[in-house]
Design an enzyme around this catalytic site. Sequence first.
Site, PDB file in Angstrom:
ATOM      1  N   LYS A  10       4.614   0.807   8.870  1.00  0.00           N
ATOM      2  CA  LYS A  10       4.653   2.121   8.228  1.00  0.00           C
ATOM      3  C   LYS A  10       3.983   3.174   9.087  1.00  0.00           C
ATOM      4  CE  LYS A  10       3.272   0.074   4.442  1.00  0.00           C
ATOM      5  NZ  LYS A  10       2.445  -0.079   3.271  1.00  0.00           N
ATOM      6  N   ARG A  70       4.940 -12.515   9.622  1.00  0.00           N
ATOM      7  CA  ARG A  70       5.523 -11.188   9.550  1.00  0.00           C
ATOM      8  C   ARG A  70       6.906 -11.235  10.197  1.00  0.00           C
ATOM      9  NH1 ARG A  70       3.396  -5.878   9.235  1.00  0.00           N
ATOM     10  NH2 ARG A  70       1.579  -6.633   8.153  1.00  0.00           N
ATOM     11  N   GLU A 100       0.873  -1.169   0.000  1.00  0.00           N
ATOM     12  CA  GLU A 100       0.000   0.000   0.000  1.00  0.00           C
ATOM     13  C   GLU A 100       0.916   1.226   0.000  1.00  0.00           C
ATOM     14  OE1 GLU A 100      -2.659   0.447   3.359  1.00  0.00           O
ATOM     15  OE2 GLU A 100      -3.493   2.288   2.502  1.00  0.00           O
TER      16      GLU A 100
HETATM   17  P1  ATP Z   1       2.705  -1.900   7.564  1.00  0.00           P
HETATM   18  O1  ATP Z   1       1.987  -2.280   8.819  1.00  0.00           O
HETATM   19  O2  ATP Z   1       4.127  -1.629   7.754  1.00  0.00           O
HETATM   20  O3  ATP Z   1       2.002  -0.833   6.775  1.00  0.00           O
HETATM   21  P2  ATP Z   1       1.476  -3.676   5.786  1.00  0.00           P
HETATM   22  O4  ATP Z   1       1.380  -5.156   5.861  1.00  0.00           O
HETATM   23  O5  ATP Z   1       0.248  -2.887   6.004  1.00  0.00           O
HETATM   24  O6  ATP Z   1       2.637  -3.218   6.711  1.00  0.00           O
HETATM   25  P3  ATP Z   1       1.682  -3.501   2.972  1.00  0.00           P
HETATM   26  O7  ATP Z   1       2.140  -2.349   2.178  1.00  0.00           O
HETATM   27  O8  ATP Z   1       0.260  -3.878   2.921  1.00  0.00           O
HETATM   28  O9  ATP Z   1       2.129  -3.219   4.440  1.00  0.00           O
HETATM   29  O10 ATP Z   1       2.616  -4.762   2.691  1.00  0.00           O
HETATM   30  C1  ATP Z   1       2.935  -5.274   1.434  1.00  0.00           C
HETATM   31  C2  ATP Z   1       3.283  -6.721   1.593  1.00  0.00           C
HETATM   32  O11 ATP Z   1       4.386  -6.861   2.483  1.00  0.00           O
HETATM   33  C3  ATP Z   1       2.131  -7.515   2.183  1.00  0.00           C
HETATM   34  O12 ATP Z   1       2.018  -8.727   1.498  1.00  0.00           O
HETATM   35  C4  ATP Z   1       2.536  -7.724   3.611  1.00  0.00           C
HETATM   36  O13 ATP Z   1       1.975  -8.891   4.108  1.00  0.00           O
HETATM   37  C5  ATP Z   1       4.067  -7.773   3.511  1.00  0.00           C
HETATM   38  N1  ATP Z   1       4.685  -7.336   4.766  1.00  0.00           N
HETATM   39  C6  ATP Z   1       4.465  -6.183   5.433  1.00  0.00           C
HETATM   40  N2  ATP Z   1       5.171  -6.148   6.573  1.00  0.00           N
HETATM   41  C7  ATP Z   1       5.867  -7.294   6.635  1.00  0.00           C
HETATM   42  C8  ATP Z   1       6.784  -7.867   7.570  1.00  0.00           C
HETATM   43  N3  ATP Z   1       7.119  -7.225   8.692  1.00  0.00           N
HETATM   44  N4  ATP Z   1       7.307  -9.077   7.308  1.00  0.00           N
HETATM   45  C9  ATP Z   1       6.990  -9.725   6.181  1.00  0.00           C
HETATM   46  N5  ATP Z   1       6.127  -9.255   5.256  1.00  0.00           N
HETATM   47  C10 ATP Z   1       5.569  -8.059   5.473  1.00  0.00           C
HETATM   48 MG    MG Z   2      -1.326  -2.061   5.399  1.00  0.00          MG
END
Ligand code: ATP
Ligand code: MG
Length: 561
Positions: A272, A262, A35
């Site tokens: 983020k 994760r 995102e």
């Molecule tokens: P954040 O909470 O940092 O915004 P998010 O999961 O909302 O993380 P996205 O931009 O939706 O962030 O993530 C893109 C991809 O990266 C998704 O498939 C998510 O599952 C994966 N991802 C995000 N954070 C991690 C992590 N700490 N370890 C492994 N994969 C991750």
């Molecule tokens: Mg997210």
Amino acid sequence: MNNAEKSLNFIEHIIEDDLKSGFSRSDLRFRFPPEPNGYLHIGHASSICLNFGLGLRYDSPVNLRFDDTNPIKEEQEYVDAIKKDVEWLGYQWDNECYASDYFQQLYDWAVQLIKEGKAYVDSQASDEMAKQKGSPTEPGVNSPFRERSIEENLTLFKGMKNGEFEEGVHVLRAKIDMSSPNMLMRDPIMYRVLHKDHHRTKDEWCIYPLYDWTHGESDYIESISHSLCTLEFAPHRELYDWFLDQVREAPKLRPKQREFARRNLSHTVVSKRKLLQLVEKGVVSSWDDPRMPTISGLRRRGYTPESIRKFADTIGIAKRENVVDVSLLEFTVREHLNKIAPRVMAVLDPLKVVITNYPEGEEEWLTTENNPGDEAAGTRQIPFSRELWVERADFREEANRKYFRLKLGGEVRLKSGYIIKAESCTKNADGEVIEVQCTYDPKSKSGSGTEESMRKVKGTLHWVSAQHAINAEIRLYDRLFTDATPDAHKDRDFMEFINPESLEIRTGYLEPSLETAKIGLRYQFQRLGYFCVDPDSTENKLVFNRTVTLRDTWAKLDSGQ
Ligand code: ATP
Ligand code: MG
């Protein structure tokens, strides 16, 4: 189990099983779906390496898909940063996709669902809907609007799309089962009204689809075979499948969601939202502040893409969440920089050494290797003269026999130079040593082939000729948080654990070859660590970031190696 099988992670096992049961290899297709609401962090690196790694392993396409359905938090700046980071990590996507490109298709499918009696417009306040949701042990209650006529639903949904309603007045919900044991199946919201401009579609839409409705359908549109996400989405899988079942036209491929854990890193936060807080509250200077666990922060700090990929590979893909110690990340970058970084000399806490038997006004240029472990790295010349800088910690007036650095009456070798002996020192009014007077052995020059040049003394010090030294700003970093898991405390906010001393700025005295150092270049400052030229550098002033210290520097030196 043979060796090739042993090295597979559990996701690869799932894919191998699919291939064995007849899934066509040429139908494999993956995606990385960030995102654009912030910069990518080290956790994302695991997901990037997993998805793009699968692409390489199976020679399959991997899409970069921006999951851009929430204009409140998303920006073009983040899209650009994400693309830059994925490329810098060394990966090439097949297609650059945007969920927002599918808004019309998603809308058309939503209309189809309404016509089939599988979606309805709910006109209750959100707290009312929340009350009706029930609990994991109690079934929910049907909305009074659940049985609206198809015509009325179509009119209202069109009105939502056309901007006739304020935010929060109506939502579109899937009509599934208010008593499902999976709370996510209790008539989930598919659309909400949002009068916000989107960074791509501008004011074209004022209804925006929610994650669950968007993600699986986007996977379907792109024919993604394996949609890999983190564990928190496991309970969403049932809904992912339900939505797919409503729109899929066989024989088109049915994407499969699978979850992995994760990745968390110690002494930092990988979210983020939380990283944005650090930027907004001024705890760090920007998303790419070298203390940030973002890909851009690590790049600026001096990390190499290879080291980040190696780190992701080493920690692997897990089924359960855990916290990986940041020292493992530091280990991988140290290991890589040890191979590739040219060695230079710099003094960060200077103490003047005067070689009393070296003629005043004279200088000579000594030849030294750029990387003792890599002959191809070549050699360079460094100036030697009567007045030098050494590290303050490398001199003591008195010390025991185990102290192999400079002490009065003792000898050390100056790296790539001569053996010197400390004869006396001068102190200021506070009793601090401000200068050490030494003599040097003119026949002991390193590499000169004389008997004296081969003479072994226990300590070797780095040094810089005072008159030739160039000044630079040196930024030394410590962990951003004092606690290993700052966001895992139930009743304390992660911001309470910020390390107030995570940045220390020094003036360094550098050998003159660094005058032409370019932004982004990485060096080993001998005995001090790995350093990288920061983009804040100007023509008149170099700024260096310490990437990481050298392991056990003092222990090695003091044991006489
Ligand atoms: P954040 O909470 O940092 O915004 P998010 O999961 O909302 O993380 P996205 O931009 O939706 O962030 O993530 C893109 C991809 O990266 C998704 O498939 C998510 O599952 C994966 N991802 C995000 N954070 C991690 C992590 N700490 N370890 C492994 N994969 C991750
Ligand atoms: Mg997210």
